[in-house]
Design a protein around this motif. Structure first.
Motif, PDB file in Angstrom:
ATOM      1  N   LEU A  14       0.790  -1.043  -0.009  1.00 62.39           N
ATOM      2  CA  LEU A  14      -0.098  -0.137   0.103  1.00 62.39           C
ATOM      3  C   LEU A  14       0.842   1.037   0.154  1.00 62.39           C
ATOM      4  O   LEU A  14       0.576   2.082  -0.723  1.00 62.39           O
ATOM      5  CB  LEU A  14      -1.075   0.034   1.337  1.00 62.39           C
ATOM      6  N   ARG A  15       1.840   1.146   0.804  1.00 58.30           N
ATOM      7  CA  ARG A  15       2.849   2.355   0.796  1.00 58.30           C
ATOM      8  C   ARG A  15       3.422   2.501  -0.728  1.00 58.30           C
ATOM      9  O   ARG A  15       3.625   3.698  -1.117  1.00 58.30           O
ATOM     10  CB  ARG A  15       3.774   2.151   1.904  1.00 58.30           C
ATOM     11  N   LEU A  16       3.910   1.470  -1.217  1.00 55.55           N
ATOM     12  CA  LEU A  16       4.419   1.635  -2.479  1.00 55.55           C
ATOM     13  C   LEU A  16       3.371   2.180  -3.442  1.00 55.55           C
ATOM     14  O   LEU A  16       4.003   2.889  -4.301  1.00 55.55           O
ATOM     15  CB  LEU A  16       5.065   0.471  -3.038  1.00 55.55           C
ATOM     16  N   ALA A  17       2.203   1.651  -3.560  1.00 56.96           N
ATOM     17  CA  ALA A  17       1.320   2.147  -4.327  1.00 56.96           C
ATOM     18  C   ALA A  17       1.061   3.651  -4.195  1.00 56.96           C
ATOM     19  O   ALA A  17       0.824   4.398  -5.223  1.00 56.96           O
ATOM     20  CB  ALA A  17       0.035   1.363  -4.257  1.00 56.96           C
ATOM     21  N   GLY A  18       0.862   4.157  -2.952  1.00 57.92           N
ATOM     22  CA  GLY A  18       0.697   5.470  -2.762  1.00 57.92           C
ATOM     23  C   GLY A  18       1.813   6.424  -3.328  1.00 57.92           C
ATOM     24  O   GLY A  18       1.520   7.459  -3.768  1.00 57.92           O
ATOM     25  N   GLN A  19       3.106   5.699  -3.148  1.00 61.66           N
ATOM     26  CA  GLN A  19       4.212   6.555  -3.836  1.00 61.66           C
ATOM     27  C   GLN A  19       4.251   6.713  -5.199  1.00 61.66           C
ATOM     28  O   GLN A  19       4.239   7.795  -5.780  1.00 61.66           O
ATOM     29  CB  GLN A  19       5.473   5.841  -3.204  1.00 61.66           C
ATOM     30  N   ARG A  20       3.557   5.522  -5.731  1.00 63.18           N
ATOM     31  CA  ARG A  20       3.448   5.657  -7.348  1.00 63.18           C
ATOM     32  C   ARG A  20       2.336   6.475  -7.772  1.00 63.18           C
ATOM     33  O   ARG A  20       2.711   7.433  -8.698  1.00 63.18           O
ATOM     34  CB  ARG A  20       3.529   4.151  -7.809  1.00 63.18           C
ATOM     35  N   LEU A  21       1.357   6.316  -7.135  1.00 62.20           N
ATOM     36  CA  LEU A  21       0.216   7.498  -7.376  1.00 62.20           C
ATOM     37  C   LEU A  21       0.810   8.979  -7.098  1.00 62.20           C
ATOM     38  O   LEU A  21       0.628   9.858  -8.066  1.00 62.20           O
ATOM     39  CB  LEU A  21      -0.913   7.214  -6.648  1.00 62.20           C
ATOM     40  N   SER A  22       1.576   9.077  -6.245  1.00 58.46           N
ATOM     41  CA  SER A  22       1.798  10.616  -5.912  1.00 58.46           C
ATOM     42  C   SER A  22       2.876  10.912  -7.052  1.00 58.46           C
ATOM     43  O   SER A  22       2.997  12.171  -7.325  1.00 58.46           O
ATOM     44  CB  SER A  22       2.572  10.833  -4.546  1.00 58.46           C
ATOM     45  N   GLU A  23       3.685  10.139  -7.562  1.00 58.88           N
ATOM     46  CA  GLU A  23       4.677  10.330  -8.487  1.00 58.88           C
ATOM     47  C   GLU A  23       4.206  10.697  -9.824  1.00 58.88           C
ATOM     48  O   GLU A  23       4.819  11.408 -10.631  1.00 58.88           O
ATOM     49  CB  GLU A  23       5.861   9.352  -8.522  1.00 58.88           C
ATOM     50  N   LEU A  24       2.977  10.433 -10.169  1.00 56.52           N
ATOM     51  CA  LEU A  24       2.172  10.447 -11.496  1.00 56.52           C
ATOM     52  C   LEU A  24       1.623  11.652 -11.662  1.00 56.52           C
ATOM     53  O   LEU A  24       0.885  12.065 -12.758  1.00 56.52           O
ATOM     54  CB  LEU A  24       1.095   9.175 -11.696  1.00 56.52           C
ATOM     55  N   VAL A  25       0.990  12.410 -10.555  1.00 56.92           N
ATOM     56  CA  VAL A  25       0.464  13.704 -10.702  1.00 56.92           C
ATOM     57  C   VAL A  25       0.874  14.898 -10.516  1.00 56.92           C
ATOM     58  O   VAL A  25       2.223  15.033  -9.948  1.00 56.92           O
ATOM     59  CB  VAL A  25      -0.825  13.710  -9.622  1.00 56.92           C
ATOM     60  N   ARG A  26       0.399  15.905 -10.595  1.00 59.69           N
ATOM     61  CA  ARG A  26       0.864  17.502 -10.319  1.00 59.69           C
ATOM     62  C   ARG A  26       0.993  17.755  -9.066  1.00 59.69           C
ATOM     63  O   ARG A  26       0.102  17.095  -8.021  1.00 59.69           O
ATOM     64  CB  ARG A  26       0.348  18.352 -11.236  1.00 59.69           C
ATOM     65  N   LYS A  27       1.833  18.794  -8.648  1.00 61.17           N
ATOM     66  CA  LYS A  27       1.614  19.085  -7.226  1.00 61.17           C
ATOM     67  C   LYS A  27       0.373  19.692  -6.901  1.00 61.17           C
ATOM     68  O   LYS A  27      -0.127  19.784  -5.340  1.00 61.17           O
ATOM     69  CB  LYS A  27       2.710  20.324  -6.938  1.00 61.17           C
TER      70      LYS A  27
END
Length: 626
Positions: free
Chosen positions: A243-256
């Protein structure tokens, strides 16, 4: 911890440090004062300083032995006594000590004691005013203004330092607590992402700004596929890491300017802000981001050197829409996500108005089904089974549901609905009771016929399922051998040992088992030989194209041969043509069930058929159409 306990904890921490600081500052300021007092023969000042420092040292050493409130009050008493004593010895310059007492009391023990000490300090000032005024040279400083100023400054620094330190420590702990409280209130502790509360707040803000600026934004509901399987198989530590890794991947794909939130379990929400003023362009932009998310999450997660595959189903809705709230938009995205999951998972679905109508219809059906089960307004019908000599050999109990408006709801709709809504257990128990009531009717007429009843995996896995079956049989006085429980192959692949043990316990009672829709699941010979089985039911999908389809012919022949070697009875479902019946009879199928031989009908029709057969002698028995 609760707020009062937390404040007490803060006070204890402040007091523990405060005593140390006071000892250090006290020694630093008392030493020159004591030296000067000894030189001038001011033995009262010496005694006050010595007693105060010794008492403070004792309080410091007794930490953990004497309760905090007692130590705090003694500390305040020391400060008050020193202030009064010094006023008598050196005059108004000692007022700073009394000023510190109520301030420290408010910090250490509360407002009420502080008010009492404030009043006591005022009274002490009044009373000491009646004492003889100290000699102007009481401190021996009249001839040395520099030393006088230094001593006064040291006393000021001592008291002001205590107050400053106490307030500073308290505010630091308060700021840290507020920061931690905000983190817990608005952020997910596992991933550090915004939680549902903060998400709804930001979504409401995004909705307002999108309406004001007349631009479109998007809400994405992301649900991880197969997460439960990984979590159950590898444990919560692995699941949490994923879940932590999935959250990191999602955060890296979107704008600030966008938001990624975790709202519980394996569910994430992504807010894409201000995609543009054109609906089509905004939809395309949301589709592109959703596709990037889908591809990224489908890539393996490396956890402890082992790869785990976990794709995602994504539901998308665009905003703003007239009259909608943040909750409405989140519900729409959730609905679209379930459409993506139902379509095979690892996909993307955009919300459509028809989806909401379907959800509302489903909720209406669920509510009506609950009422129908509670009020026992469902119907039972029985489809006969004939052996190869055309004799009635058994029947399967089937359920029908007629709504209040007279419309019929197909079992293919309300049975899955009951499973999803948690209604299948009471529904299954009701079916068992209906089968036993039918057996009572037959027994009253001097008739007997085995009845098959479908049992869902949820119902079978109930801890008290064996007791339920035993209780129903005993309550209706039915022989267990007249009850055949039909289970699916899916039941056999999960918790095999527990399943086998429960089946053996029921078989000991005399209940018999049949595997329904055989050939469509995951059974193997290794499973079958361990089960106390009575029969197999060949799924209708293998019967419908026989005998023209060579593949189906081979499958059916294989099942019949295997069952024969294992001593199992075989029932063929969905027999609708004479050619099918002839083929099955020629290859030794024990029983046939289908529209060619008999449609599902109410119990009276089955009783009439059974009575007619019983009235005929065996050699005159009416043969089936084949």
């Amino acid at each position: 911890m609760p707020a009062p306990d937390q404040i007490t904890h803060w006070r204890e921490m402040i007091f523990a440090r405060l005593v140390q600081v006071v000892l250090i500052l006290g020694l630093a300021t008392a030493i020159p004062s004591v030296v000067q007092s000894v030189r001038e023969g001011l033995w009262g000042v010496v005694a006050v300083d010595a007693v105060a420092l010794a008492w403070l040292a004792a309080l410091w050493r007794l930490q953990g032995v004497v309760a905090y409130p007692a130590r705090a009050m003694q500390f305040l008493l020391i400060a008050f006594a020193v202030g009064v004593a010094l006023m008598l010895q050196v005059g108004p310059v000692a007022h700073t000590y009394l000023l510190a007492v109520p301030c420290l009391a408010a910090l250490l023990v509360g407002l009420k004691p502080a008010i009492w000490l404030l009043m006591a300090g005022a009274a002490a000032i009044v009373l000491t005013g009646f004492a003889p005024a100290p000699d102007p040279a009481a401190m021996g400083l009249s001839e040395d203004n520099l030393l006088r100023a230094a001593i006064v400054a040291l006393n000021y620094l001592f008291i002001a330092g205590i107050l400053t330190f106490s307030c500073g420590v308290l505010l630091r702990h308060l700021a840290r607590s507020l920061s931690e409280g905000e983190q817990l209130a608005f952020y997910d502790p596992l991933t550090g992402l915004p939680n549902r509360r903060l998400l709804l707040d930001r979504l409401a803000g995004l909705l307002a700004s999108s309406e004001r600026q007349q631009v479109f934004s998007a809400v994405m509901f992301v649900d991880l596929d197969r997460f439960k399987t990984i979590n159950d198989a590898r444990g919560h530590a692995t699941g949490d890491h994923l879940l932590r890794l999935a959250g990191q991947r999602l955060s890296e794909l979107v704008r600030k300017s966008d938001t990624v939130a975790r709202i519980g379990g394996d569910e994430f929400v992504v807010l894409l802000s201000h995609l543009g003023p054109e609906l089509a362009a905004a939809g395309n932009a949301a589709q592109a981001v959703a596709e990037k998310i889908r591809i990224t999450l489908a890539q393996e997660f490396d956890i402890g050197g082992q790869g785990y595959g976990c794709s995602a189903s994504i539901g998308v809705t665009l905003l703003p829409k007239f009259g909608q709230s943040a909750d409405d938009l989140l519900r729409e995205a959730d609905t679209a996500m379930y459409r993506a999951k139902a379509a095979g998972r690892n996909g993307i679905a955009f919300f459509e108005a028809a989806m909401q109508a379907e959800v509302e219809r489903r909720l209406t059906l669920e509510r009506e089904l609950t009422q129908a089960i509670e009020q026992e307004r469902l119907l039972t019908v029985y489809q006969p089974q004939f052996d190869c000599q055309g004799r009635l050999h058994g029947a399967e109990l089937l359920m029908r549901w007629e709504r209040d408006d007279g419309s019929m709801v197909a079992p293919s709709i309300f049975i899955p609905l009951a499973e999803d809504a948690g209604l299948i257990v009471p529904l299954g128990l009701w079916a068992l009771k209906q089968a036993c009531l039918a057996q009572q009717r037959m027994a009253a007429l001097g008739l007997s016929l085995p009845l098959s009843v479908n049992v869902s995996p949820q119902q079978f896995r109930q801890a008290d399922f064996v007791q339920q079956v035993r209780g129903v049989l005993q309550a209706h006085g039915v022989q267990p051998a007249l009850l055949i429980l039909e289970v699916t192959e899916g039941l056999l692949v999960e918790k095999l040992e527990e399943t086998v043990a429960r089946m053996n316990e029921l078989a000991t009672l005399g209940v018999r088992f049949s595997i329904d829709d055989f050939g469509t699941g995951y059974s193997s010979l290794a499973y079958l030989k361990r089960m106390p089985l009575y029969e197999l039911k060949i799924d209708r999908s293998f019967i419908m194209d026989m005998p023209d389809d060579a593949s189906d012919v081979v499958i059916v022949q294989t099942i019949l041969a295997m069952a024969g070697q294992m001593g199992l009875r075989v029932v063929a479902e969905g027999v609708e043509t004479q050619a099918q019946a002839d083929f099955l009879a020629a290859h030794g199928c024990h029983a046939l069930q289908g529209y060619l031989l008999g449609r599902p009908a109410p119990l009276p029709a089955l009783l009439d058929l059974l009575a007619a057969q019983a009235a005929l002698k065996p050699h005159n028995a009416t043969r089936a159409p084949f």
